[in-house]
Design an enzyme around this catalytic site. Structure first.
Site, PDB file in Angstrom:
ATOM      1  N   ALA A  21       1.029  -1.000   0.256  1.00 30.13           N
ATOM      2  CA  ALA A  21      -0.348   0.014  -0.060  1.00 30.13           C
ATOM      3  C   ALA A  21       0.842   1.429  -0.188  1.00 30.13           C
ATOM      4  O   ALA A  21       2.040   0.788   0.550  1.00 30.13           O
ATOM      5  CB  ALA A  21      -0.900  -0.145   1.202  1.00 30.13           C
ATOM      6  N   TYR A  86      -5.795   9.169   0.913  1.00 27.83           N
ATOM      7  CA  TYR A  86      -4.868   8.020   1.480  1.00 27.83           C
ATOM      8  C   TYR A  86      -6.251   7.220   1.595  1.00 27.83           C
ATOM      9  O   TYR A  86      -6.618   6.046   1.571  1.00 27.83           O
ATOM     10  CB  TYR A  86      -4.644   7.943   3.258  1.00 27.83           C
ATOM     11  N   LYS A  90      -7.977   4.204  -0.827  1.00 21.76           N
ATOM     12  CA  LYS A  90      -8.454   2.755  -0.105  1.00 21.76           C
ATOM     13  C   LYS A  90      -9.432   2.135   0.049  1.00 21.76           C
ATOM     14  O   LYS A  90      -9.566   1.166  -0.399  1.00 21.76           O
ATOM     15  CB  LYS A  90      -7.542   2.641   1.984  1.00 21.76           C
TER      16      LYS A  90
HETATM   17  N1  LIG Z   1       0.277   0.880   9.863  1.00 13.23           N
HETATM   18  C1  LIG Z   1      -1.014   1.112   9.779  1.00 13.23           C
HETATM   19  O1  LIG Z   1      -1.354   1.490  11.592  1.00 13.23           O
HETATM   20  C2  LIG Z   1      -2.025   0.771   9.702  1.00 13.23           C
HETATM   21  C3  LIG Z   1      -3.068   0.768  10.145  1.00 13.23           C
HETATM   22  C4  LIG Z   1      -3.960   0.459   9.134  1.00 13.23           C
HETATM   23  C5  LIG Z   1      -3.924  -0.267   7.924  1.00 13.23           C
HETATM   24  N2  LIG Z   1      -2.924  -0.064   7.681  1.00 13.23           N
HETATM   25  C6  LIG Z   1      -2.466  -1.166   6.115  1.00 13.23           C
HETATM   26  O2  LIG Z   1      -2.001  -2.580   6.141  1.00 13.23           O
HETATM   27  C7  LIG Z   1      -1.917  -2.442   4.563  1.00 13.23           C
HETATM   28  C8  LIG Z   1       0.035  -2.607   6.025  1.00 13.23           C
HETATM   29  O3  LIG Z   1       0.766  -1.017   6.116  1.00 13.23           O
HETATM   30  P1  LIG Z   1       1.766  -1.369   7.112  1.00 13.23           P
HETATM   31  O4  LIG Z   1       2.079  -0.023   7.652  1.00 13.23           O
HETATM   32  O5  LIG Z   1       2.685  -2.269   7.206  1.00 13.23           O
HETATM   33  O6  LIG Z   1       2.056  -0.766   5.448  1.00 13.23           O
HETATM   34  P2  LIG Z   1       3.845  -0.066   5.759  1.00 13.23           P
HETATM   35  O7  LIG Z   1       4.946  -0.421   6.342  1.00 13.23           O
HETATM   36  O8  LIG Z   1       3.887   1.597   4.739  1.00 13.23           O
HETATM   37  O9  LIG Z   1       4.346  -0.891   3.851  1.00 13.23           O
HETATM   38  C9  LIG Z   1       3.751  -1.059   2.557  1.00 13.23           C
HETATM   39  C10 LIG Z   1       4.207  -2.273   1.692  1.00 13.23           C
HETATM   40  O10 LIG Z   1       3.836  -2.323   0.767  1.00 13.23           O
HETATM   41  C11 LIG Z   1       4.704  -1.524  -0.414  1.00 13.23           C
HETATM   42  N3  LIG Z   1       4.442  -1.029  -1.531  1.00 13.23           N
HETATM   43  C12 LIG Z   1       4.297   0.345  -1.784  1.00 13.23           C
HETATM   44  N4  LIG Z   1       4.358   0.316  -3.422  1.00 13.23           N
HETATM   45  C13 LIG Z   1       4.099  -0.547  -3.358  1.00 13.23           C
HETATM   46  C14 LIG Z   1       3.771  -0.816  -4.861  1.00 13.23           C
HETATM   47  N5  LIG Z   1       3.368  -0.450  -6.043  1.00 13.23           N
HETATM   48  N6  LIG Z   1       3.908  -2.494  -5.678  1.00 13.23           N
HETATM   49  C15 LIG Z   1       4.495  -3.453  -4.668  1.00 13.23           C
HETATM   50  N7  LIG Z   1       4.295  -2.806  -3.544  1.00 13.23           N
HETATM   51  C16 LIG Z   1       4.819  -2.009  -2.764  1.00 13.23           C
HETATM   52  C17 LIG Z   1       6.005  -1.421   0.462  1.00 13.23           C
HETATM   53  O11 LIG Z   1       7.291  -1.819  -0.201  1.00 13.23           O
HETATM   54  P3  LIG Z   1       9.374  -0.231  -0.396  1.00 13.23           P
HETATM   55  O12 LIG Z   1       9.155  -0.948   1.374  1.00 13.23           O
HETATM   56  O13 LIG Z   1       9.964  -1.089  -0.908  1.00 13.23           O
HETATM   57  O14 LIG Z   1       8.485   0.760  -0.162  1.00 13.23           O
HETATM   58  C18 LIG Z   1       5.882  -1.658   1.748  1.00 13.23           C
HETATM   59  O15 LIG Z   1       6.469  -3.033   1.823  1.00 13.23           O
HETATM   60  C19 LIG Z   1      -1.402  -1.350   4.092  1.00 13.23           C
HETATM   61  O16 LIG Z   1      -3.026  -2.043   3.638  1.00 13.23           O
HETATM   62  C20 LIG Z   1      -2.299  -0.405   5.536  1.00 13.23           C
HETATM   63  O17 LIG Z   1      -3.382   0.614   5.029  1.00 13.23           O
HETATM   64  C21 LIG Z   1      -1.681  -0.216   8.110  1.00 13.23           C
END
Ligand SMILES: NC(=O)c1ccc[n+]([C@@H]2O[C@H](COP(=O)([O-])OP(=O)(O)OC[C@H]3O[C@@H](n4cnc5c(N)ncnc54)[C@H](OP(=O)(O)O)[C@@H]3O)[C@@H](O)[C@H]2O)c1
Length: 246
Positions: A21, A86, A90
């Site tokens: 994401a 954002y 989503k």
């Molecule tokens: N963290 C939170 O508190 C939270 C809360 C609610 C929902 N979420 C959801 O949970 C999920 C994971 O979140 P997270 O916190 O783990 O996010 P994150 O740490 O930002 O990780 C996102 C991942 O997506 C990859 N990515 C981004 N653009 C891409 C593309 N075009 N092609 C392939 N990979 C891509 C990134 O790779 P790179 O590192 O190489 O850029 C990264 O590994 C997401 O769907 C987010 O919306 C997160």
């Protein structure tokens, strides 16, 4: 899409979990095209690829799809009214994914914390180790989610269809979580530099995307399927501290 297809052909997965994401919530306000390209078009492309492969698909989403217009926890079927780029990207991703792959499972979660993450809650151990004073907002209320509990729930929900909310129990704010973690590390006599947590206002962080005051997920539907209650974030702090190697 071609890249996804190529990877699909190479690995032939039976199950796909889409964690990818664009998550820079504030920066998304300045570059909406990138946010929508990854979170909306990207989600649809993953859905199309999983469908072509005949794989099951679980996609991660967020409480930010709601926009915080209620003062009670959000259920899966409550209308979505996202207020920032954002959240809108989503939400569009959820809709486009379900259009192409109606049997997908969507797991909405909120405020993930765990070792290695880059958001405020996941950075807290580092901040406590390095800063005498840590400022944290005391205004936005959410359910935080311990990453290991989320991972376990994701695996258990992998073969289900529909939208599910997964979050640890206990409504909280960043300020209250920071205070609780500082107390916990002090109790364990772990080495920290931090002496106090200061309750800040969202107005102290002006260059940020709009965020709702209250965005709490109701997790009863997922708990019904999982056959258990999700844990409380307070009960995960000790494990979290251990994982972060204070
Ligand atoms: N963290 C939170 O508190 C939270 C809360 C609610 C929902 N979420 C959801 O949970 C999920 C994971 O979140 P997270 O916190 O783990 O996010 P994150 O740490 O930002 O990780 C996102 C991942 O997506 C990859 N990515 C981004 N653009 C891409 C593309 N075009 N092609 C392939 N990979 C891509 C990134 O790779 P790179 O590192 O190489 O850029 C990264 O590994 C997401 O769907 C987010 O919306 C997160």
């Amino acid at each position: 899409m071609e890249s996804l297809r190529a990877h699909g052909r190479a690995y032939r997965p039976t199950h796909v979990i889409n964690c990818a994401a664009y998550t820079a919530v504030d920066r998304a306000e300045e570059e909406p095209e990138q946010a929508f390209a990854v979170n909306a078009e990207g989600a649809e492309n993953v859905g199309r690829t999983a469908l072509e492969l005949g794989a099951r698909l679980l996609h991660l989403s967020t409480d930010d799809v709601f926009g915080g217009y209620l003062d009670r926890p959000f259920r899966e079927d409550d209308p979505c009214r996202p207020i920032g780029v954002y959240g809108r990207s989503k939400r569009e991703g959820e809709e486009r994914l379900l259009d192409v792959f109606p049997r997908a499972c969507i797991v909405r979660t909120s405020w993930i914390f765990g070792p290695g993450g880059k958001n405020f809650l996941s950075s807290l151990p580092f901040l406590l180790r390095t800063q005498e004073e840590v400022r944290a907002t005391a205004e936005q209320v959410r359910r935080a989610t311990y990453v290991r509990d989320l991972a376990a729930a994701v695996l258990d929900l992998l073969c289900h269809t529909g939208v599910y909310h997964v979050a640890s129990h206990g409504e909280t704010t960043r300020y209250h979580m920071a205070v609780a973690l500082l107390r916990a590390v002090e109790k364990e006599q772990l080495p920290v530099v931090c002496r106090r947590i200061v309750a800040a206002s969202v107005r102290d962080f002006p260059k940020t995307a709009p965020r709702s005051d209250y965005s709490v997920l109701d997790t009863r539907k997922a708990e019904g399927v999982l056959g258990k209650t999700l844990g409380r974030w307070q009960d995960r702090l000790k494990e979290y501290m251990t994982q972060c190697a204070f």
